[in-house]
Design an enzyme around this catalytic site. Structure first.
Site, PDB file in Angstrom:
ATOM      1  N   CYS A 174       0.863  -1.186   0.000  1.00  0.00           N
ATOM      2  CA  CYS A 174       0.000   0.000   0.000  1.00  0.00           C
ATOM      3  C   CYS A 174       0.895   1.231   0.000  1.00  0.00           C
ATOM      4  O   CYS A 174       1.898   1.271   0.725  1.00  0.00           O
ATOM      5  CB  CYS A 174      -0.871  -0.024   1.249  1.00  0.00           C
ATOM      6  SG  CYS A 174      -1.912   1.426   1.453  1.00  0.00           S
TER       7      CYS A 174
ATOM      8  N   HIS B   5      -8.860  -3.482  -2.684  1.00  0.00           N
ATOM      9  CA  HIS B   5      -7.975  -2.696  -1.815  1.00  0.00           C
ATOM     10  C   HIS B   5      -8.480  -1.250  -1.707  1.00  0.00           C
ATOM     11  O   HIS B   5      -8.578  -0.689  -0.609  1.00  0.00           O
ATOM     12  CB  HIS B   5      -6.555  -2.756  -2.398  1.00  0.00           C
ATOM     13  CG  HIS B   5      -5.509  -2.032  -1.610  1.00  0.00           C
ATOM     14  ND1 HIS B   5      -4.431  -2.686  -1.037  1.00  0.00           N
ATOM     15  CD2 HIS B   5      -5.349  -0.712  -1.320  1.00  0.00           C
ATOM     16  CE1 HIS B   5      -3.670  -1.789  -0.410  1.00  0.00           C
ATOM     17  NE2 HIS B   5      -4.194  -0.584  -0.577  1.00  0.00           N
ATOM     18  N   GLU B   6      -8.815  -0.652  -2.854  1.00  0.00           N
ATOM     19  CA  GLU B   6      -9.252   0.754  -2.840  1.00  0.00           C
ATOM     20  C   GLU B   6     -10.630   0.904  -2.211  1.00  0.00           C
ATOM     21  O   GLU B   6     -10.901   1.872  -1.496  1.00  0.00           O
ATOM     22  CB  GLU B   6      -9.222   1.345  -4.254  1.00  0.00           C
ATOM     23  CG  GLU B   6      -7.849   1.329  -4.933  1.00  0.00           C
ATOM     24  CD  GLU B   6      -6.704   1.792  -4.067  1.00  0.00           C
ATOM     25  OE1 GLU B   6      -6.904   2.690  -3.224  1.00  0.00           O
ATOM     26  OE2 GLU B   6      -5.594   1.247  -4.206  1.00  0.00           O
TER      27      GLU B   6
ATOM     28  N   HIS C 237     -10.243   0.938   1.440  1.00  0.00           N
ATOM     29  CA  HIS C 237      -9.783   2.236   1.957  1.00  0.00           C
ATOM     30  C   HIS C 237     -10.971   3.152   2.248  1.00  0.00           C
ATOM     31  O   HIS C 237     -10.970   3.905   3.218  1.00  0.00           O
ATOM     32  CB  HIS C 237      -8.877   2.935   0.932  1.00  0.00           C
ATOM     33  CG  HIS C 237      -7.414   2.623   1.087  1.00  0.00           C
ATOM     34  ND1 HIS C 237      -6.732   2.789   2.268  1.00  0.00           N
ATOM     35  CD2 HIS C 237      -6.497   2.165   0.194  1.00  0.00           C
ATOM     36  CE1 HIS C 237      -5.465   2.448   2.099  1.00  0.00           C
ATOM     37  NE2 HIS C 237      -5.292   2.050   0.849  1.00  0.00           N
TER      38      HIS C 237
HETATM   39 ZN    ZN Z   1      -3.607   1.262  -0.009  1.00  0.00          ZN
END
Ligand code: ZN
Length: 148
Positions: A88, A130-131, A134
């Site tokens: 990340c 992953h995004e 977030h």
């Molecule tokens: Zn990240």
């Protein structure tokens, strides 16, 4: 277009939940352009707005075949699993092997507010997940099953 500072190393803002984007205006376009420039400079394959301190459900992904802008994304469904190394931009120099869906279907708005559908797998599926994580204040470390 401007390079923004990427928030790093456990700053608590990274654990906050982002709010839905409601205005598809010039400011959003500028945010997306900045995210793209910042991601490219850092040589990452994805960057969410929260990582530059903006709590909006917006992110950009580029896994080598062009930029995708994800605004207010929702995972529709997932198929299978993959276990691959993941890192990340907010945790430079760190990585771990995560467990993620092999393939995901996602709907998201683009910068004009139009809903788009994506069916992605492999690295791109990991980047999308992953995004989207977030935006919910979830870090990839949650999904690490073993250190590299
Ligand atoms: Zn990240």
């Amino acid at each position: 277009m401007a390079i923004r500072k990427i928030i790093q190393n456990g700053d608590p803002v990274l654990l906050k939940k982002s709010r839905a984007v409601e205005r598809f205006d010039v400011r959003l376009a500028q945010l997306l352009d900045d995210l793209i420039a910042t991601m490219n400079k850092a040589e990452g394959c994805g960057l969410a707005a929260v990582q530059v301190g903006v709590l909006k459900r917006a992110a950009v992904v580029d896994t080598g075949d062009g930029i995708v802008e994800l605004i207010n994304p929702e995972i529709i469904d997932t198929v299978g699993w993959q276990e691959e190394e993941e890192g990340c931009l907010s945790f430079p120099g760190e990585s771990g092997v995560t467990r993620r869906p092999m393939s995901v279907r996602v709907r998201a708005q683009n910068r004009d507010g139009t809903w788009c559908f994506y069916k992605v797998d492999g690295l791109k599926a990991r980047a999308f997940c992953h995004e989207i994580d977030h935006m919910n204040g979830i870090l990839y470390k949650t999904h690490v099953i073993r250190e590299k």
